[in-house]
Design a protein around this motif. Structure first.
Motif, short mmCIF file in Angstrom:
data_model
loop_
_atom_site.label_atom_id
_atom_site.label_comp_id
_atom_site.label_asym_id
_atom_site.label_seq_id
_atom_site.Cartn_x
_atom_site.Cartn_y
_atom_site.Cartn_z
N ALA A 1 0.81 -1.22 0.00
CA ALA A 1 0.00 0.00 0.00
C ALA A 1 0.84 1.26 0.00
CB ALA A 1 -0.93 0.01 1.22
N MET A 2 2.03 1.22 0.55
CA MET A 2 2.85 2.41 0.70
C MET A 2 3.48 2.82 -0.64
SD MET A 2 2.71 3.61 3.71
CE MET A 2 4.11 4.73 3.72
N PRO A 3 3.83 4.12 -0.77
CA PRO A 3 4.58 4.55 -1.95
C PRO A 3 6.02 4.05 -1.89
CG PRO A 3 4.32 6.36 -0.42
CD PRO A 3 3.51 5.23 0.13
N ARG B 1 12.75 6.44 -10.46
CA ARG B 1 11.55 5.67 -10.15
C ARG B 1 10.77 5.52 -11.44
NH1 ARG B 1 12.75 8.89 -5.78
NH2 ARG B 1 12.88 7.76 -3.79
N SER B 2 10.61 4.29 -11.89
CA SER B 2 10.01 4.08 -13.20
C SER B 2 9.17 2.82 -13.22
CB SER B 2 11.09 4.01 -14.28
OG SER B 2 11.95 2.90 -14.04
N VAL B 3 8.26 2.78 -14.18
CA VAL B 3 7.48 1.58 -14.49
C VAL B 3 7.57 1.42 -16.00
CG1 VAL B 3 5.20 0.51 -14.48
CG2 VAL B 3 5.90 1.96 -12.56
N ARG B 4 8.02 0.26 -16.45
CA ARG B 4 8.36 0.10 -17.87
C ARG B 4 7.55 -1.02 -18.54
NH1 ARG B 4 12.70 3.18 -19.03
NH2 ARG B 4 13.88 4.01 -17.26
N PRO C 1 -1.88 -0.78 -6.86
CA PRO C 1 -0.61 -0.24 -6.37
C PRO C 1 0.54 -0.23 -7.38
CG PRO C 1 -0.82 -2.50 -5.66
CD PRO C 1 -2.07 -2.18 -6.43
N GLU C 2 0.28 -0.62 -8.63
CA GLU C 2 1.38 -0.66 -9.59
C GLU C 2 2.08 0.69 -9.71
OE1 GLU C 2 -1.31 -4.06 -10.62
OE2 GLU C 2 -1.57 -1.99 -9.98
N GLY C 3 1.31 1.77 -9.63
CA GLY C 3 1.89 3.10 -9.78
C GLY C 3 2.65 3.58 -8.56
N ASN C 4 2.56 2.87 -7.44
CA ASN C 4 3.25 3.32 -6.22
C ASN C 4 4.75 3.38 -6.38
OD1 ASN C 4 0.71 3.26 -5.18
ND2 ASN C 4 1.10 1.74 -3.59
N GLY D 1 0.56 14.15 6.30
CA GLY D 1 1.37 12.96 6.03
C GLY D 1 0.84 12.09 4.92
N THR D 2 -0.23 12.49 4.26
CA THR D 2 -0.84 11.68 3.21
C THR D 2 0.03 11.68 1.95
OG1 THR D 2 -3.01 12.34 4.02
CG2 THR D 2 -2.92 11.32 1.84
N PRO D 3 0.43 10.51 1.44
CA PRO D 3 1.23 10.48 0.21
C PRO D 3 0.45 11.05 -0.97
CG PRO D 3 1.38 8.39 1.39
CD PRO D 3 0.28 9.17 2.05
N ALA D 4 1.17 11.63 -1.91
CA ALA D 4 0.55 12.27 -3.07
C ALA D 4 0.34 11.24 -4.18
CB ALA D 4 1.41 13.44 -3.55
#
Length: 771
Positions: free
Chosen positions: A474-476, A711-714, A733-736, A749-752
């Protein structure tokens, strides 16, 4: 879509939300878990006065429940929990953790229910069975061995009951820390932090009845068709009364467009649907404050014109003078904001914004509903406060048919907070614990979710106890979070199903299987009920009735008590007495939190009771007893985009609930059997020399790249979609993996998660990793 442009698993979906598509999905969910009889019995009990609260969303129950008071995704949640599939010790013996790691998150949870307490054995790389008492002793020994209590983190999922959460915070505070990372840190913490400064309470002010009396509804940054589908029935009824429903959202969401109610035979048989949104504005990601300030600017101008013409004022001057402070400063800030900047930031024209303001101004009673499209920004707290400002300008706070409606996720995430799951205890909570139990609780602020992971990463925390959830996923900052948690000395997970967080191994890793909402909880042969609080502060009982998935399962309150007894040799709490009768836990909740006056008596009323929300009666629990107009910093919810970059938001598919993925379909967006997709506007594709179906790489820029880490997703697939220009969406959560831990709202404290600046290019990989 021509054959040349077709992408496997991507088709146009033209049907309304709900309808036969929803019923078919329910049938597939039930058959897929191979427990038709068990699940069907459970569905008859969902959200009924003598049944159990749906383990899905926190939308409230109507006063008069129907025979089937559940939605499509509620049925998926129930079938997922009431499944016939089991993960027994024999399975673990045959499957080393290294092999399990290769399974997708969907496959891991799809294995079925956990049946035994398990502890990791490094020699065999497998989880092996362990007796409950041995597990507790290991946990207690490890916690007591820490140099100080603040080196442990205690996470809570919002699906934990009030009773479990109360005992948990009691255990942790007697242990000596306020380290309470919580799932609310990742969703509505901006509400919990922002609204108390504004209206004196960090909760919504409306009830379900208010929707029957409102004259307009504004829906900002949420998707009810997937995340709280039972809300569609409420919106449907409002639409049939010709109530304007104004939507502000970067994506078209089918549940906000039109809905066919499965509980209305005429609609089902004729294929008719009810329009939901009367007006739908596709604003840019991060354009919410610009729109809200633009609407306030238009209201002020209309009010000035009314004064000059001698007609009825647009602004509720009496409410503002009697109940609020700070209006003059807000007026000055809004009037100094230029229309050109509002249009550029929001992506909407001045006429669009003025039209929305006109709808608002012509309605006497207005409800504003919002979700994580508002809260999950770098300035999410201020976003929430601007909604409160807009409502207060016309006195739409604390009266029938009007108010603010934050849409919570998990079915008890709000209740957990109410009964003490907070890293920032106030004086009233500390005094309640002293009064009831006679020990001195810690008063220093503890860790929220982001700070907890940072502390683990930096070696300042060495133990993690998770009351439910899938924290690591769940976390970034996926890579950094996973690596950090591998450095723990102790990791304990209280869970119903296996997930990836359980496979991120500490020196000592333990899984404790618990009862689910659907299952009978008996203590000393006596059935027990628990309680939950929904998004509108209604507290009601929840009692499962299904035979537990294993004789080795235990309730969350029982497990928490077991850990506490093993950890605290000189405890001041009679844990055995409390766990033997949950009425006694509720008595203690009432003692610590007087807001639960006559708890056991009132919760036995069908439908439960509503907690006192002072702002609903125009009582402001602020230090000066006034509501406050609060300023936002310019129009920037997030770091401004660099030239050539796009703003990405993470979203949920229709087949998931937070990190739990029920299936690989996203029906309303036309995606089937895959999650490796990125939704983009056709013009944004063309500007980058891309076309529908191309493989792309997504690289984080701006604040998510300031530490020099890429930080990337390919290898994902670009999908041409009717999204706002400049906006991009991919699944959570793939985009985390694109989001740095440091990219979060400094106030809450909420992640963007909803605002990730990215650079998109043709892919250097042919295929994305399985997701």
């Amino acid at each position: 879509m021509s054959d040349e442009t077709k992408v496997p698993g991507v088709e146009d979906y033209d049907a309304a939300a709900g309808g036969w598509g929803a019923l078919g999905a329910v049938a597939r969910a039930l058959s897929g878990q191979m427990a038709i009889g068990r699940e069907s019995v459970a569905l008859h009990k969902v959200n009924q006065p003598t049944g159990f609260d749906c383990p899905g969303c926190a939308w409230p129950d109507p006063k008069h429940t129907s025979s089937f008071e559940f939605c499509e995704n509620g049925a998926k949640a129930v079938s997922w929990e009431a499944t016939a599939k089991r993960v027994r010790p024999e399975f673990f013996a045959k499957n080393p953790v290294s092999r399990l790691w290769e399974l997708t998150d969907y496959a891991l949870e799809g294995l079925g229910r956990l049946t035994h307490p398990m502890a990791y054995d490094a020699a065999t790389d497998t989880y092996v069975p362990i007796a409950w008492e041995d597990a507790f002793q290991r946990i207690g020994t490890a916690l007591r061995a820490l140099p100080h209590a603040d080196m442990a983190e205690f996470y809570t999922s919002g699906r934990a009951s009030n009773e479990a959460a109360f005992l948990y915070q009691l255990f942790v505070r007697e242990f000596g820390t306020n380290n309470f990372p919580d799932c609310s840190n990742m969703c509505h913490e901006a509400t919990s932090v922002g609204l108390p400064s504004s209206i004196g309470v960090g909760k919504g002010t409306v009830t379900l009845d208010d929707f029957e009396h409102c004259d307009a509804i504004f829906c900002i940054g949420h998707n009810p068709g997937t995340n709280h589908p039972r809300m569609l029935s409420t919106l449907r009824e409002a639409s049939l009364r010709n109530v304007p429903i104004v939507v502000l959202n970067p994506l078209p969401e089918r549940g906000l467009e039109r809905f066919t109610s499965p509980q209305h035979p005429v609609e089902m048989l004729t294929g008719r649907s009810v329009r939901i949104a009367s007006t739908y504005y596709k604003l840019k990601i991060g354009g919410d404050v610009a729109v809200l300030k633009g609407m306030m600017k238009a209201l002020l101008a209309a009010d000035d014109a009314a004064i000059a013409a001698g007609t009825e004022r647009v602004i509720d001057a009496d409410f503002i003078a009697t109940h609020t402070l700070g209006f003059d400063a807000l007026r000055a800030d809004v009037e100094a904001t230029e229309w050109e900047a509002i249009e550029r930031k929001s992506g909407l024209s001045r006429s669009d914004v003025e039209e929305a303001a006109s709808i608002y101004a012509h309605a006497k009673r207005v409800i504003v509903c919002y979700g994580m499209g508002i809260t999950q920004h770098a300035h999410g707290t201020e976003n929430v406060q601007q909604i409160a400002n807009l409502l207060m300008m016309r006195g739409n706070m604390g009266r029938e048919g009007a108010g603010i409606c934050p849409l919570r996720g998990h079915s008890n995430v709000q209740g957990d907070r109410t009964v003490g799951i907070t890293e920032k205890p106030n004086d009233a909570l500390n005094e309640g614990i002293r009064r009831t139990y006679g020990f001195e609780p810690p008063t220093a602020h503890g860790h929220d979710a982001v700070e907890a992971v940072r502390a683990i990463r930096d070696g300042r925390s060495k133990a993690l106890i998770c009351l439910g959830g899938n924290l690591a996923v769940a976390m970034p900052d996926t890579e950094e979070t996973f690596q950090a948690m591998r450095g723990l000395d102790l990791a304990v997970h209280i869970a119903t199903k296996l997930n990836r967080s359980h496979l991120i191994l500490a020196k000592e890793s333990i899984i404790l299987p618990c009862l689910g909402r659907t299952e009978l909880d008996e203590q000393n042969g006596v059935p027990q009920s628990v309680t939950v609080e929904d998004s509108m502060s209604m507290v009601h009982a929840s009692a499962g009735s299904l035979k537990p998935a294993s004789e080795h399962l235990r309730s969350e309150p029982w497990i928490v008590a077991g850990m506490a007894k093993a950890t605290l040799p000189a405890t001041r709490v009679n844990w055995d007495k409390l766990v033997a009768n949950y009425d006694l836990i509720r008595d203690d909740i009432e003692s610590v939190f007087p807001i639960f006056e006559r708890f056991n008596e009132r919760v036995r009323t069908p439908g439960g009771f509503r907690l006192h929300i002072a702002a609903s009666q125009r009582e402001w629990a602020t230090p000066d007893k006034k509501a406050h107009f609060l300023l936002a910093r310019g129009l920037e919810e997030d770091t401004p985009l660099e030239v050539g970059n796009l703003m990405l938001t993470t979203i949920r598919s229709h087949d998931q609930y937070n990190t739990t993925i029920y299936g690989l379909n996203d029906r309303y967006r036309g995606v089937t059997g895959r999650r490796d997709v990125v939704f983009m506007h056709a013009s944004d594709l063309a500007a980058r020399g891309l076309k529908h179906g191309d493989r792309i790489d997504i690289v984080a820029t701006g604040p998510n790249a300031q530490d020099g880490r890429e930080r990337s997703v390919r290898g994902f697939v670009a999908i041409a979609y009717d999204i706002a220009e400049g906006a991009v969406a991919m699944y959570y959560p793939e985009g985390n993996a694109l989001i740095a831990l440091e990219t979060h709202d400094r106030k809450s404290g909420t992640p963007a998660y909803k605002s990730v600046p990215v650079l998109i290019t043709p892919s250097t990989r042919s295929v994305a990793r399985d997701v």
